[in-house]
Design a protein around this motif. Structure first.
Motif, PDB file in Angstrom:
ATOM      1  N   ALA A 175      11.269  -9.798  -2.905  1.00 27.68           N
ATOM      2  CA  ALA A 175      10.210  -9.397  -1.567  1.00 27.68           C
ATOM      3  C   ALA A 175      10.480 -10.770  -0.423  1.00 27.68           C
ATOM      4  O   ALA A 175       9.604 -12.217  -0.576  1.00 27.68           O
ATOM      5  CB  ALA A 175       8.866  -9.293  -2.058  1.00 27.68           C
ATOM      6  N   LYS A 176      10.009  -9.995   0.414  1.00 22.92           N
ATOM      7  CA  LYS A 176       9.577 -10.301   1.930  1.00 22.92           C
ATOM      8  C   LYS A 176       8.077  -9.888   1.887  1.00 22.92           C
ATOM      9  O   LYS A 176       7.602  -9.460   2.155  1.00 22.92           O
ATOM     10  CB  LYS A 176      10.631 -10.226   2.616  1.00 22.92           C
ATOM     11  CG  LYS A 176      11.937 -10.320   2.569  1.00 22.92           C
ATOM     12  CD  LYS A 176      12.694  -9.611   3.304  1.00 22.92           C
ATOM     13  CE  LYS A 176      14.439 -10.363   3.521  1.00 22.92           C
ATOM     14  NZ  LYS A 176      15.055  -9.609   4.084  1.00 22.92           N
ATOM     15  N   GLY A 177       7.320 -11.246   3.042  1.00 23.78           N
ATOM     16  CA  GLY A 177       5.874 -11.224   3.394  1.00 23.78           C
ATOM     17  C   GLY A 177       6.124 -11.501   5.015  1.00 23.78           C
ATOM     18  O   GLY A 177       6.568 -11.943   5.379  1.00 23.78           O
ATOM     19  N   SER A 178       4.905 -10.993   5.783  1.00 23.70           N
ATOM     20  CA  SER A 178       4.840 -11.561   6.575  1.00 23.70           C
ATOM     21  C   SER A 178       3.081 -10.959   6.937  1.00 23.70           C
ATOM     22  O   SER A 178       3.024  -9.219   6.608  1.00 23.70           O
ATOM     23  CB  SER A 178       5.049 -10.836   8.458  1.00 23.70           C
ATOM     24  OG  SER A 178       6.750 -10.711   8.121  1.00 23.70           O
ATOM     25  N   GLY A 179       2.123 -11.746   7.193  1.00 31.61           N
ATOM     26  CA  GLY A 179       1.023 -10.805   7.015  1.00 31.61           C
ATOM     27  C   GLY A 179      -0.070 -10.992   5.765  1.00 31.61           C
ATOM     28  O   GLY A 179       0.719 -11.679   4.917  1.00 31.61           O
ATOM     29  N   GLU A 180      -1.031 -10.305   5.786  1.00 28.96           N
ATOM     30  CA  GLU A 180      -1.359 -10.261   4.310  1.00 28.96           C
ATOM     31  C   GLU A 180      -0.893  -9.117   3.477  1.00 28.96           C
ATOM     32  O   GLU A 180      -1.117  -7.995   5.012  1.00 28.96           O
ATOM     33  CB  GLU A 180      -3.353 -10.106   4.719  1.00 28.96           C
ATOM     34  CG  GLU A 180      -3.665 -11.377   4.952  1.00 28.96           C
ATOM     35  CD  GLU A 180      -5.739 -11.157   4.921  1.00 28.96           C
ATOM     36  OE1 GLU A 180      -5.869 -12.580   4.797  1.00 28.96           O
ATOM     37  OE2 GLU A 180      -5.799  -9.893   4.809  1.00 28.96           O
ATOM     38  N   LEU A 181      -1.374  -8.963   2.621  1.00 24.07           N
ATOM     39  CA  LEU A 181      -1.550  -7.660   1.460  1.00 24.07           C
ATOM     40  C   LEU A 181      -2.242  -7.211   1.729  1.00 24.07           C
ATOM     41  O   LEU A 181      -2.924  -6.620   2.298  1.00 24.07           O
ATOM     42  CB  LEU A 181      -0.102  -8.205  -0.034  1.00 24.07           C
ATOM     43  CG  LEU A 181      -0.289  -6.918  -0.026  1.00 24.07           C
ATOM     44  CD1 LEU A 181       1.025  -5.792   0.388  1.00 24.07           C
ATOM     45  CD2 LEU A 181       0.495  -6.695  -2.437  1.00 24.07           C
ATOM     46  N   VAL A 182      -2.958  -7.292   0.652  1.00 28.32           N
ATOM     47  CA  VAL A 182      -4.744  -6.839  -0.274  1.00 28.32           C
ATOM     48  C   VAL A 182      -5.210  -7.747  -1.327  1.00 28.32           C
ATOM     49  O   VAL A 182      -4.352  -8.260  -1.618  1.00 28.32           O
ATOM     50  CB  VAL A 182      -4.647  -5.611  -0.185  1.00 28.32           C
ATOM     51  CG1 VAL A 182      -3.858  -4.155   0.582  1.00 28.32           C
ATOM     52  CG2 VAL A 182      -3.846  -4.597  -2.047  1.00 28.32           C
ATOM     53  N   TRP A 183      -6.425  -7.570  -1.118  1.00 31.93           N
ATOM     54  CA  TRP A 183      -7.169  -8.439  -2.038  1.00 31.93           C
ATOM     55  C   TRP A 183      -6.606  -7.122  -3.756  1.00 31.93           C
ATOM     56  O   TRP A 183      -6.952  -6.559  -3.813  1.00 31.93           O
ATOM     57  CB  TRP A 183      -8.571  -8.754  -1.918  1.00 31.93           C
ATOM     58  CG  TRP A 183      -8.884  -9.315  -0.867  1.00 31.93           C
ATOM     59  CD1 TRP A 183      -8.575  -9.304   0.898  1.00 31.93           C
ATOM     60  CD2 TRP A 183      -8.569 -11.128  -1.539  1.00 31.93           C
ATOM     61  NE1 TRP A 183      -9.170 -10.713   0.541  1.00 31.93           N
ATOM     62  CE2 TRP A 183      -9.085 -12.278  -0.579  1.00 31.93           C
ATOM     63  CE3 TRP A 183      -8.503 -12.145  -3.074  1.00 31.93           C
ATOM     64  CZ2 TRP A 183      -9.004 -12.756  -0.362  1.00 31.93           C
ATOM     65  CZ3 TRP A 183      -8.712 -13.148  -2.473  1.00 31.93           C
ATOM     66  CH2 TRP A 183      -8.974 -13.930  -1.565  1.00 31.93           C
ATOM     67  N   HIS A 184      -5.825  -7.807  -4.558  1.00 33.42           N
ATOM     68  CA  HIS A 184      -5.834  -6.986  -5.519  1.00 33.42           C
ATOM     69  C   HIS A 184      -6.212  -7.836  -7.136  1.00 33.42           C
ATOM     70  O   HIS A 184      -5.873  -9.328  -7.315  1.00 33.42           O
ATOM     71  CB  HIS A 184      -4.529  -6.676  -5.685  1.00 33.42           C
ATOM     72  CG  HIS A 184      -3.717  -7.121  -5.865  1.00 33.42           C
ATOM     73  ND1 HIS A 184      -3.291  -7.798  -5.027  1.00 33.42           N
ATOM     74  CD2 HIS A 184      -2.874  -7.811  -6.745  1.00 33.42           C
ATOM     75  CE1 HIS A 184      -1.906  -8.511  -5.179  1.00 33.42           C
ATOM     76  NE2 HIS A 184      -1.897  -8.342  -6.298  1.00 33.42           N
ATOM     77  N   THR A 185      -6.073  -7.166  -8.326  1.00 33.31           N
ATOM     78  CA  THR A 185      -7.057  -8.072  -9.173  1.00 33.31           C
ATOM     79  C   THR A 185      -5.609  -7.434 -10.618  1.00 33.31           C
ATOM     80  O   THR A 185      -5.137  -6.612 -10.287  1.00 33.31           O
ATOM     81  CB  THR A 185      -7.760  -8.008 -10.043  1.00 33.31           C
ATOM     82  OG1 THR A 185      -8.592  -8.513  -9.151  1.00 33.31           O
ATOM     83  CG2 THR A 185      -8.195  -8.847 -11.642  1.00 33.31           C
TER      84      THR A 185
END
Length: 121
Positions: free
Chosen positions: A33-43
């Motif tokens: 994956a590529k990412g920039s910034g935040e995803l989300v809080w999760h478990t």
């Protein structure tokens, strides 16, 4: 099975926070994956999640501390630990996780990719 050029696979897409499956082994999916910034809080209540960074910097925000990963570094988020991935612009990383792992756990958002939407490249 043929060998996989991971750098080549990263060149096939531009979407952020949209994991692409590149292989499977012993019930585990290998995703990039590529990412920039935040995803989300999760478990993920029942699965560990392994992250390996290839480019950029990925911070795995945990409630107790932050884990900062640079290229060539990895970390396993243990099952049941709430986390929120945060990436510098154009960070490239790999995740290895059981096929049952939901993208953002039970926390559904506009960024969530359901298991039936997972793309193999």
């Amino acid at each position: 099975m043929n060998k996989i050029n991971i750098a080549e696979k990263f060149g096939l897409f531009d979407q952020q926070w949209t994991p692409k499956v590149i292989s499977q082994s012993n019930g585990q999916l290998v995703k990039i994956a590529k990412g920039s910034g935040e995803l989300v809080w999760h478990t993920h209540d029942n699965e560990d999640e392994l992250f390996i960074v290839f480019k950029g910097q990925l911070t795995l925000q945990l409630r107790a501390k932050n884990i900062i990963l640079n290229p060539g570094e990895m970390y396993v988020v243990p099952k049941g630990v709430e986390h929120c991935p945060k990436a510098h612009p154009d960070t490239h990383f790999m995740m290895i996780e059981p096929t049952s792992t939901a993208h953002t756990g039970e926390n559904l958002s506009e960024r969530t990719v359901s298991s039936d939407q997972q793309e193999w490249i």
